[in-house]
Design an enzyme around this catalytic site. Structure first.
Site, PDB file in Angstrom:
ATOM      1  N   ASP A  67       1.040  -9.664  63.176  1.00  0.00           N
ATOM      2  CA  ASP A  67       2.185  -8.817  62.820  1.00  0.00           C
ATOM      3  C   ASP A  67       3.507  -9.378  63.347  1.00  0.00           C
ATOM      4  O   ASP A  67       3.516 -10.312  64.143  1.00  0.00           O
ATOM      5  CB  ASP A  67       1.969  -7.382  63.345  1.00  0.00           C
ATOM      6  CG  ASP A  67       1.448  -7.336  64.774  1.00  0.00           C
ATOM      7  OD1 ASP A  67       1.519  -8.369  65.466  1.00  0.00           O
ATOM      8  OD2 ASP A  67       0.968  -6.273  65.190  1.00  0.00           O
ATOM      9  N   ASN A 136      -3.247   4.445  71.319  1.00  0.00           N
ATOM     10  CA  ASN A 136      -3.515   5.430  70.252  1.00  0.00           C
ATOM     11  C   ASN A 136      -4.583   4.949  69.266  1.00  0.00           C
ATOM     12  O   ASN A 136      -4.798   5.568  68.228  1.00  0.00           O
ATOM     13  CB  ASN A 136      -2.211   5.757  69.492  1.00  0.00           C
ATOM     14  CG  ASN A 136      -1.661   4.560  68.729  1.00  0.00           C
ATOM     15  OD1 ASN A 136      -2.234   3.471  68.764  1.00  0.00           O
ATOM     16  ND2 ASN A 136      -0.558   4.759  68.032  1.00  0.00           N
ATOM     17  N   HIS A 138      -4.527   2.048  67.596  1.00  0.00           N
ATOM     18  CA  HIS A 138      -4.086   1.168  66.497  1.00  0.00           C
ATOM     19  C   HIS A 138      -4.619  -0.249  66.684  1.00  0.00           C
ATOM     20  O   HIS A 138      -4.934  -0.664  67.807  1.00  0.00           O
ATOM     21  CB  HIS A 138      -2.564   1.191  66.321  1.00  0.00           C
ATOM     22  CG  HIS A 138      -1.768   0.472  67.373  1.00  0.00           C
ATOM     23  ND1 HIS A 138      -0.444   0.728  67.627  1.00  0.00           N
ATOM     24  CD2 HIS A 138      -2.095  -0.509  68.248  1.00  0.00           C
ATOM     25  CE1 HIS A 138      -0.001  -0.062  68.576  1.00  0.00           C
ATOM     26  NE2 HIS A 138      -0.983  -0.820  68.979  1.00  0.00           N
ATOM     27  N   GLU A 143      -1.278   1.933  62.375  1.00  0.00           N
ATOM     28  CA  GLU A 143      -1.227   3.129  63.227  1.00  0.00           C
ATOM     29  C   GLU A 143      -2.240   4.162  62.732  1.00  0.00           C
ATOM     30  O   GLU A 143      -2.775   4.040  61.624  1.00  0.00           O
ATOM     31  CB  GLU A 143       0.192   3.715  63.173  1.00  0.00           C
ATOM     32  CG  GLU A 143       1.277   2.759  63.637  1.00  0.00           C
ATOM     33  CD  GLU A 143       1.298   2.547  65.147  1.00  0.00           C
ATOM     34  OE1 GLU A 143       0.374   3.030  65.845  1.00  0.00           O
ATOM     35  OE2 GLU A 143       2.241   1.905  65.632  1.00  0.00           O
TER      36      GLU A 143
HETATM   37  P1  PGA Z   1      -0.867  -4.556  74.706  1.00  0.00           P
HETATM   38  O1  PGA Z   1      -0.781  -4.058  73.204  1.00  0.00           O
HETATM   39  O2  PGA Z   1      -1.732  -5.775  74.696  1.00  0.00           O
HETATM   40  O3  PGA Z   1       0.544  -4.895  75.101  1.00  0.00           O
HETATM   41  O4  PGA Z   1      -1.441  -3.433  75.496  1.00  0.00           O
HETATM   42  C1  PGA Z   1      -1.958  -4.012  72.444  1.00  0.00           C
HETATM   43  C2  PGA Z   1      -1.688  -3.379  71.095  1.00  0.00           C
HETATM   44  O5  PGA Z   1      -0.839  -2.490  71.008  1.00  0.00           O
HETATM   45  O6  PGA Z   1      -2.338  -3.786  70.118  1.00  0.00           O
END
Ligand code: PGA
Length: 266
Positions: A67, A136, A138, A143
């Site tokens: 992304d 959450n 995702h 999301e």
């Molecule tokens: P993080 O993010 O590695 O910074 O915890 C992971 C994500 O949101 O996919």
């Protein structure tokens, strides 16, 4: 789905890097799906170490990132282009032309998303996809509520994700509100998926992902349907799991040795 609980972040990272390195050693033109965020940093450091100390060769490797924010130029220090350059690409011998991230500055966003899908197909598909998981649930910027069959597209970021990302920007208003993300269907097309999670704030999302029902409300649960998925977590991220899991990946060496012994004795 294989769940592996490691003692700590470093051990989790080492295992993930060794899985990626194995793919690259077997197939020098491997197509890697890569992720940003704090979780994969240790994995990248370990891959860099393997490149420098063991000559792990990325000269033919092709990469596709999950992304990118919309509206941040590649040189912006919070863009995912910048993150990948600083934390992996500039330390290994991958040719710049082999690196792909979704183009967050392309005004024809729909065509850009279709092109990204086509480029993945033209490269032969992703051999191994590294994934983080949001608190959450995702995956990438898919999301809660995202279609489980979605392809690369523009997504509005969830309020919780915008809040989580505020720490990287001066003000919450500076946090991009949209991103281009591989879809859940795109991720599921990868030949292998490796999901990483560490820290207690991921424990609930991991418990639902591993032991809950598959639901678009927790996009990460889709990995239950992937034919070759490994989830590697540290003790903290594993803390809400109810069942018992291994500390090392499944190893078929013993089974193969058994077959050989059987053949010799017959
Ligand atoms: P993080 O993010 O590695 O910074 O915890 C992971 C994500 O949101 O996919």
């Amino acid at each position: 789905m294989e769940v592996v609980i490691k003692e700590n972040y470093q051990e989790m990272s080492k295992l993930a890097a060794s899985m990626i390195a194995e793919v690259v050693r077997k197939k020098p033109r491997a197509v890697l799906g890569l992720a940003t965020g704090s979780t994969p940093l240790g994995t990248y450091q370990e891959l860099i170490r393997m490149h420098k100390e063991q000559g792990l060769d990325f000269s033919q490797v092709v990469t596709f990132n999950l992304d990118e924010y919309i509206g941040l130029p590649p040189e912006h220090d919070q863009s995912y282009h910048y993150f990948m350059q600083e934390n992996l690409f500039k330390h290994i011998n991958i040719p710049p032309g082999n690196i792909h991230l979704p183009p967050g500055m392309d005004e024809d966003l729909v065509a850009a998303c279709e092109r990204y899908e086509q480029m993945i197909r033209d490269a032969g598909g992703i051999d191994i996809q590294l994934l983080g998981i949001g608190a959450n649930g995702h995956i990438a910027f898919n999301e809660p509520g995202s279609s489980l069959g979605s392809r690369t597209r523009v997504k509005a970021l969830d309020k919780k994700t915008i809040e989580d990302n505020t720490r990287f920007f001066e003000h919450i208003d500076d946090v991009p509100k949209f991103a281009i993300t591989m879809g859940i269907g795109t991720i599921m097309d990868s030949r292998r998926v490796v999901m990483l999670a560490n820290k207690a704030n991921k424990a609930h999302a991991i418990a639902i992902t591993v032991e809950g029902p598959v639901t678009a409300l927790v996009p990460a649960t889709i990995v239950q349907l992937h034919p070759h998925a490994t989830i590697i977590v540290d003790q903290d991220a594993a803390s809400e799991l109810k069942r018992a899991y291994e500390h090392t990946p499944r190893d078929l060496t013993e089974a193969i040795a058994y077959i050989r012994r059987q053949k010799q004795s017959s």
